[in-house]
Design an enzyme around this catalytic site. Sequence first.
Site, PDB file in Angstrom:
ATOM      1  N   CYS A  29       4.697   0.941   0.978  1.00  0.00           N
ATOM      2  CA  CYS A  29       5.772   1.162   1.951  1.00  0.00           C
ATOM      3  C   CYS A  29       5.212   1.526   3.335  1.00  0.00           C
ATOM      4  O   CYS A  29       5.674   1.017   4.352  1.00  0.00           O
ATOM      5  CB  CYS A  29       6.733   2.234   1.453  1.00  0.00           C
ATOM      6  SG  CYS A  29       5.906   3.653   0.730  1.00  0.00           S
ATOM      7  N   HIS A  68       8.607   8.807   4.518  1.00  0.00           N
ATOM      8  CA  HIS A  68       7.448   9.008   5.396  1.00  0.00           C
ATOM      9  C   HIS A  68       7.927   8.896   6.848  1.00  0.00           C
ATOM     10  O   HIS A  68       8.994   8.347   7.121  1.00  0.00           O
ATOM     11  CB  HIS A  68       6.382   7.949   5.143  1.00  0.00           C
ATOM     12  CG  HIS A  68       6.072   7.721   3.692  1.00  0.00           C
ATOM     13  ND1 HIS A  68       5.337   8.600   2.942  1.00  0.00           N
ATOM     14  CD2 HIS A  68       6.405   6.708   2.856  1.00  0.00           C
ATOM     15  CE1 HIS A  68       5.226   8.140   1.706  1.00  0.00           C
ATOM     16  NE2 HIS A  68       5.872   6.990   1.632  1.00  0.00           N
TER      17      HIS A  68
HETATM   18  N1  NAD Z   1       6.717   5.120  -5.335  1.00  0.00           N
HETATM   19  C1  NAD Z   1       6.610   4.563  -4.151  1.00  0.00           C
HETATM   20  O1  NAD Z   1       7.258   4.982  -3.166  1.00  0.00           O
HETATM   21  C2  NAD Z   1       5.733   3.370  -3.960  1.00  0.00           C
HETATM   22  C3  NAD Z   1       5.835   2.710  -2.739  1.00  0.00           C
HETATM   23  C4  NAD Z   1       5.087   1.571  -2.529  1.00  0.00           C
HETATM   24  C5  NAD Z   1       4.215   1.127  -3.511  1.00  0.00           C
HETATM   25  N2  NAD Z   1       4.094   1.805  -4.682  1.00  0.00           N
HETATM   26  C6  NAD Z   1       3.156   1.263  -5.687  1.00  0.00           C
HETATM   27  O2  NAD Z   1       3.902   0.692  -6.751  1.00  0.00           O
HETATM   28  C7  NAD Z   1       3.192   0.839  -7.978  1.00  0.00           C
HETATM   29  C8  NAD Z   1       4.076   1.561  -8.969  1.00  0.00           C
HETATM   30  O3  NAD Z   1       4.376   2.847  -8.462  1.00  0.00           O
HETATM   31  P1  NAD Z   1       5.662   3.660  -8.901  1.00  0.00           P
HETATM   32  O4  NAD Z   1       5.834   4.714  -7.889  1.00  0.00           O
HETATM   33  O5  NAD Z   1       6.788   2.748  -9.217  1.00  0.00           O
HETATM   34  O6  NAD Z   1       5.137   4.329 -10.251  1.00  0.00           O
HETATM   35  P2  NAD Z   1       6.020   5.061 -11.360  1.00  0.00           P
HETATM   36  O7  NAD Z   1       5.104   6.010 -12.044  1.00  0.00           O
HETATM   37  O8  NAD Z   1       7.303   5.532 -10.820  1.00  0.00           O
HETATM   38  O9  NAD Z   1       6.380   3.862 -12.370  1.00  0.00           O
HETATM   39  C9  NAD Z   1       5.431   3.248 -13.178  1.00  0.00           C
HETATM   40  C10 NAD Z   1       6.079   2.888 -14.498  1.00  0.00           C
HETATM   41  O10 NAD Z   1       5.116   2.201 -15.293  1.00  0.00           O
HETATM   42  C11 NAD Z   1       5.173   2.717 -16.607  1.00  0.00           C
HETATM   43  N3  NAD Z   1       3.885   2.484 -17.274  1.00  0.00           N
HETATM   44  C12 NAD Z   1       2.795   3.287 -17.331  1.00  0.00           C
HETATM   45  N4  NAD Z   1       1.826   2.704 -18.032  1.00  0.00           N
HETATM   46  C13 NAD Z   1       2.306   1.500 -18.452  1.00  0.00           C
HETATM   47  C14 NAD Z   1       1.765   0.430 -19.216  1.00  0.00           C
HETATM   48  N5  NAD Z   1       0.530   0.453 -19.702  1.00  0.00           N
HETATM   49  N6  NAD Z   1       2.556  -0.651 -19.439  1.00  0.00           N
HETATM   50  C15 NAD Z   1       3.821  -0.719 -18.963  1.00  0.00           C
HETATM   51  N7  NAD Z   1       4.378   0.271 -18.219  1.00  0.00           N
HETATM   52  C16 NAD Z   1       3.618   1.361 -17.962  1.00  0.00           C
HETATM   53  C17 NAD Z   1       5.521   4.191 -16.417  1.00  0.00           C
HETATM   54  O11 NAD Z   1       6.064   4.750 -17.592  1.00  0.00           O
HETATM   55  C18 NAD Z   1       6.529   4.119 -15.281  1.00  0.00           C
HETATM   56  O12 NAD Z   1       7.852   3.942 -15.741  1.00  0.00           O
HETATM   57  C19 NAD Z   1       1.880   1.553  -7.632  1.00  0.00           C
HETATM   58  O13 NAD Z   1       0.894   0.589  -7.362  1.00  0.00           O
HETATM   59  C20 NAD Z   1       2.243   2.282  -6.352  1.00  0.00           C
HETATM   60  O14 NAD Z   1       1.110   2.567  -5.570  1.00  0.00           O
HETATM   61  C21 NAD Z   1       4.859   2.897  -4.932  1.00  0.00           C
END
Ligand code: NAD
Length: 284
Positions: free
Chosen positions: A142, A222
Site C-alpha cells: 500500500c 499510513h
Molecule cells: N495488511 C496490509 O495492509 C497489507 C498491505 C499491502 C500488502 N500487504 C501484503 O499482503 C500479504 C498478506 O498480508 P496480510 O496483511 O493480508 O496478512 P494476514 O496475516 O492478514 O493474512 C494472511 C492469511 O494467510 C493465512 N495463511 C498463513 N499461512 C498460510 C498457508 N501456509 N497457506 C494458506 N494460508 C495461510 C493466514 O491464516 C491469514 O488468514 C503480505 O505479503 C503483506 O506484506 C499487506
Amino acid sequence: MKKIKVAVNGYGVIGKRVADAVVLQDDMELAGVCDVVSDWRIRVAEKKNYPVFAFNNDFKKQMTNSGVNAIGNLDDLIDTADIIIDCTPKKIASKNIEKYKKANIKFIVQGGEKHEITGHSFSAENNYATAIGLESTRVVSCNTTSIIRTLTALKKAGLLRKARGTLLRRATDPWESHLGGIMNTLVPEPEIPSHQGPDAQTVDNELDVITAAVKVPETLSHLHYWNVQLTRKASKEEVIAAFKESTRISMINYADGLSSNNTIKELMLAMGRPYGDMYEVALW
Ligand SMILES: NC(=O)c1ccc[n+]([C@@H]2O[C@H](COP(=O)([O-])OP(=O)(O)OC[C@H]3O[C@@H](n4cnc5c(N)ncnc54)[C@H](O)[C@@H]3O)[C@@H](O)[C@H]2O)c1
C-alpha cells in the site's frame, strides 16, 4: 464469455478483499479461498458462499472438526483455477511458487515478497501494459502503491524531477491490535532509504525517489509527507490538475472538515465502503 477462474490463497486482510473484488468482476469466477485457520475468519468466507480449501489435509481435518466445510487442499484448488493470487503472510508465498510453477498456473504475489520472485512488480496506473502476457507478477504494498500513484501523476504531466518522502507507518493492522503494535512511542526505521523508495523503483526505475519511515502508534492508515522538486516552475493549479488526472487519487479539502485520517475513515464508512476502505490515495 468464458470466465477466468481465480483462486485466492490466504484469506486474511488482503485475501478477503481480493476475493470480494473477484466476485464483483463480470469476467471472473472465484474458484475458492484457501487458508490454515478454522475460526471466525474462514467462517466469513463460508457465509459468503466462497468455496473453502485448506492448505493441506491436516488443516482440512482441523476445519472439518470445527464445522467448516473444506472442499479440498491447495493442490485441489490449483487444479480448478486459471490463476492464483497468493495473499499469505510475508515470505510464505515464496515457498508456494514452485508448486504454482509446476502446476503451470499463473500467479500473483503481494508486496511482502521480493521483486525477484516474479521479476515484475505491478501498479496499474504506472505499468499495467507491461504485465500483459506475463506468467506472474507482484502487487506492491500500500505504501509503495501510494508513492507510485502520486509520483506517476506528476511524471505524466512532465513535472517530476525528484521526490524525498517521510512515511508515517501505522503500527499494525486494526484487527490484530489486541496482539501487538507500539503504544506511546515513535519508532524510526534505522535505514535510510527505507525500503519503500527502492520498492517503488521496482515498478518504475526512472523515479528519483528516497524515503525515510517512522512507525506511529495508530492503526487507521499510513501518512506520507513529500518534498518534490519539479522540472520547472508550475502553478498550484497545474500541480492539482496533474493529480486530478489520476482516478486513484482523491483530493481532500481541509475546509470540508477532513483534517485527519480518522475523519477520512469515518467518511469511507459513512459512504458504505467495505471495511471502511479508501481505494484512492487521500491527498491534502
Ligand atoms: N495488511 C496490509 O495492509 C497489507 C498491505 C499491502 C500488502 N500487504 C501484503 O499482503 C500479504 C498478506 O498480508 P496480510 O496483511 O493480508 O496478512 P494476514 O496475516 O492478514 O493474512 C494472511 C492469511 O494467510 C493465512 N495463511 C498463513 N499461512 C498460510 C498457508 N501456509 N497457506 C494458506 N494460508 C495461510 C493466514 O491464516 C491469514 O488468514 C503480505 O505479503 C503483506 O506484506 C499487506
